[in-house]
Design a protein around this motif. Sequence first.
Motif, PDB file in Angstrom:
ATOM      1  N   VAL A 171       0.771  -1.162   0.038  1.00 21.58           N
ATOM      2  CA  VAL A 171      -0.057   0.174  -0.027  1.00 21.58           C
ATOM      3  C   VAL A 171       0.890   1.381   0.051  1.00 21.58           C
ATOM      4  O   VAL A 171       1.737   1.363   0.993  1.00 21.58           O
ATOM      5  N   SER A 172       0.879   2.083  -0.988  1.00 22.41           N
ATOM      6  CA  SER A 172       1.607   3.227  -1.046  1.00 22.41           C
ATOM      7  C   SER A 172       1.126   4.576  -1.411  1.00 22.41           C
ATOM      8  O   SER A 172       0.024   4.447  -2.094  1.00 22.41           O
ATOM      9  N   GLU A 173       1.869   5.415  -1.040  1.00 17.83           N
ATOM     10  CA  GLU A 173       1.406   6.850  -1.700  1.00 17.83           C
ATOM     11  C   GLU A 173       2.228   7.132  -2.891  1.00 17.83           C
ATOM     12  O   GLU A 173       3.359   7.093  -3.105  1.00 17.83           O
ATOM     13  N   VAL A 174       1.242   7.945  -3.517  1.00 22.39           N
ATOM     14  CA  VAL A 174       1.819   8.564  -4.684  1.00 22.39           C
ATOM     15  C   VAL A 174       2.637   9.708  -4.614  1.00 22.39           C
ATOM     16  O   VAL A 174       1.948  10.598  -4.117  1.00 22.39           O
ATOM     17  N   VAL A 175       4.046   9.689  -4.708  1.00 20.73           N
ATOM     18  CA  VAL A 175       4.665  11.069  -4.468  1.00 20.73           C
ATOM     19  C   VAL A 175       5.192  12.027  -5.614  1.00 20.73           C
ATOM     20  O   VAL A 175       5.556  13.211  -5.276  1.00 20.73           O
ATOM     21  N   ASN A 176       5.064  11.147  -6.781  1.00 19.81           N
ATOM     22  CA  ASN A 176       5.039  12.129  -8.016  1.00 19.81           C
ATOM     23  C   ASN A 176       4.767  11.194  -8.995  1.00 19.81           C
ATOM     24  O   ASN A 176       4.834  10.253  -9.041  1.00 19.81           O
ATOM     25  N   VAL A 177       4.398  12.097 -10.206  1.00 17.02           N
ATOM     26  CA  VAL A 177       4.077  11.577 -11.519  1.00 17.02           C
ATOM     27  C   VAL A 177       4.782  12.112 -12.592  1.00 17.02           C
ATOM     28  O   VAL A 177       4.989  13.317 -12.556  1.00 17.02           O
ATOM     29  N   LYS A 178       5.455  11.415 -13.399  1.00 14.22           N
ATOM     30  CA  LYS A 178       6.378  11.924 -14.444  1.00 14.22           C
ATOM     31  C   LYS A 178       5.595  11.422 -15.672  1.00 14.22           C
ATOM     32  O   LYS A 178       5.432  10.425 -15.916  1.00 14.22           O
ATOM     33  N   ALA A 179       5.328  12.542 -16.755  1.00  7.87           N
ATOM     34  CA  ALA A 179       4.442  12.170 -18.012  1.00  7.87           C
ATOM     35  C   ALA A 179       5.184  12.554 -19.196  1.00  7.87           C
ATOM     36  O   ALA A 179       5.819  13.583 -19.253  1.00  7.87           O
TER      37      ALA A 179
END
Length: 188
Positions: free
Chosen positions: A135-143
């Motif tokens: 179970v994880s927190e999304v800390v960044n997204v790179k697109a």
Amino acid sequence: MKKDWKPGTMIYPLPAVMVSCGGEPSEYNILTVSWVGTICSSPPMCYISVRPERYSYPILRKEMEYVINLTTGEMAYATDWCGVVSGKDHRKFEEMRLTPGRASVVHAPLIEESPLCIECRVKEVLALGSHDMFVSEVVNVKADEKYLDPQSGAFDMRRAGLLTYVHGNYYGLGELIGHFGWSVKKQA
């Protein structure tokens, strides 16, 4: 008429993602995962489920960080290969000619060829049976900028050619049927 089956995991389609992990280049690895999904939108949280006997499992437990890399039709061969061979015996980045990239927040590498990379930090590991859920927190997204709509800035998943997994088979996305809310939108 419907027929009863034994209980099983029949929620399809699923994303076919490659999870990259490792805190330093000597331990970088890729595992293909379809037991992956969204848990919460605020804060943004997701999960992956991994068998404890997998080579990447102790790396994930030690680092408590990983990157979910969405895959495409062009990446289908590498996606499948990274799911059926072990990182114990193979250097997956090198052998599949994938490029480990620098994530912005986590230490795990991202896969440069992926159109969308989701950096995750593990909050809890749940032992559930055959798999443990991270179970994880999304800390960044790179697109990848080439898939961003110039007007809205939204990521165009259809144009990216994302890969899905359905009960042992890989598929691309189908035709667009509607948009969220289209069923109740007033006609002009």
